[in-house]
Every structure is written in C-alpha cells, then in structure tokens.
Design an enzyme around this catalytic site. Sequence first.
Site, short mmCIF file in Angstrom:
data_model
loop_
_atom_site.label_atom_id
_atom_site.label_comp_id
_atom_site.label_asym_id
_atom_site.label_seq_id
_atom_site.Cartn_x
_atom_site.Cartn_y
_atom_site.Cartn_z
CG HIS A 35 -20.16 18.64 -15.50
ND1 HIS A 35 -19.59 18.09 -16.64
CD2 HIS A 35 -21.21 17.84 -15.20
CE1 HIS A 35 -20.26 17.01 -17.01
NE2 HIS A 35 -21.25 16.83 -16.14
CG HIS B 182 -21.35 13.87 -12.58
ND1 HIS B 182 -20.70 13.06 -13.49
CD2 HIS B 182 -22.19 14.65 -13.30
CE1 HIS B 182 -21.13 13.34 -14.71
NE2 HIS B 182 -22.04 14.31 -14.63
CD GLU B 183 -24.56 17.53 -12.01
OE1 GLU B 183 -24.29 18.47 -12.81
OE2 GLU B 183 -25.05 16.46 -12.40
CD GLU C 243 -22.38 14.09 -18.48
OE1 GLU C 243 -22.56 13.60 -17.34
OE2 GLU C 243 -22.65 15.28 -18.75
#
Length: 249
Positions: A131, A127-128, A186
């Site tokens: 980004h 997920h990070e 997100e």
Amino acid sequence: MTRTCVAVFATGLLALSLGACAYNESLGRSQFLIVDDSALIQQSNAAWAETLKTQKVSANVAQNERVRRVGGRVVQAAGLAGRSWDYAVFEDASPNAFVLPSGQIGVTTGLLKLVQNDDQLAAVLGHEVGHVVARHAAERYSTQTTTGVFLGAVQSRAGDYAQAVGALGGMGAQVGLLLPFSRSHELEADRLGVDYLAAAGYKPSESIALWRVMAQQRQSGTPEFASTHPSDQTRITALQQYIASRGWN
C-alpha cells in the site's frame, strides 16, 4: 493519459486545476494525485501516536520481535529500508493489520494467532508495505476529495431537491467509484506483497493459504459489490493466477 485518470478527471471537473496524473512504475499505471505523500506524513504520525495511547499495546516481547523481524525482511525486499519503520502489536482478538504512509505498521494479537507460520505473516506485512509503495493513501485521498467537491457543486444547484441529490449522488459515488477503487487497491497490494515476500525468501504460496484460513474464520456476509475489500475467493483466484504467471510454487 490512462482511462483511470480520464474517468477521475471527468468526475472531478472542478478540481482539474489541482490534479495531476503521475505514473507509478511499481503498479504499471498512472495515478490521479492532488496531494503529495509528504502532505500525509504529519497526519499519519499523529494518528500513530494517538493509536499507541488509546489502544493496548502487547507486552509480549516475542510477538513484537517476530513482527519486527519479518517486517524488516519484507521492507528490505521492497527497497524501503532506507526510511524509518515502527511496528506494534495491539491486544485485539480480531485478525487485522494496518499501515500508515509515514511508515508504521500495526498488527493485532488476533492476526498473530491466526497466521500459521512466518510466511503467512510476511504475506500480511508485504500487503501493507505494498500500500505504501503504491501510494494508495494519497490516491484514495485524492479520489475522495475530488468526488466530494464535485458532488457538493451539483448539490448546491439542486434547489429543493438538494438533500435527495446529495444522498443519491453520495451513494452512487460510493458504490460506483470509491468502493471498487478500494478493492482494486487491495488486489494491487496483494500482488506487490507477494513480490516482496518472495524476494525476502518466504513462500509465495502461503499467501493463498493465508486467505483460505481467513475465509474459514470470516463471519461477515457483506456482498462484494458493497465491500471495500474483495471477497476472499476473488483474492485467492487473483493470487493463484499471479503466482502461476511468475512461475512460483
């Protein structure tokens, strides 16, 4: 030009000459960007250095090695192994993680305590990394800057009502544009993260298990419309649909 770009341009009329829409292949959409990623690197490096100095870094060798090992596999799967990455585990009971555009990932001891296996940790790190691939930091900065310029111009013409216009305008932009945009980011990072953890050999279904665990321990009662993050159930449903569409278990 996509509807997203048209909407942002309409909001930031005074910044039209500075802005540009760039297509992000990983996201399948165009982004409004008035800064390049390289413009954020110096600030990000400074923020990382300050965090290392002001926050307590865990001396637990096993924890730090675990984050580097899982993170390395995810970064490799995302096609970003050619750049330098730094990882750190911070002594903090709150389950959290963050990423900086310059290639640093921080994870708290609270998060490591919460995740039940490396697959769930990979979901967080994926997920990070998502980004970064999505250039969300630059896009977020561009949106906030353009909105601020526009609201400042309106407020300057409001005479005695300037303060009220500033307050109401800021609230409208926050609820109507900036917060929903963040929630969209997100969900995009969730999707990209699943792609990367699957490519790295981890189980996509564990991303759903992770958010179920997060939902059980969460204390906040902030309604989704006023939050910078989607609700846990929104994320779970979106992940379930995406994983099913890819034919993953």
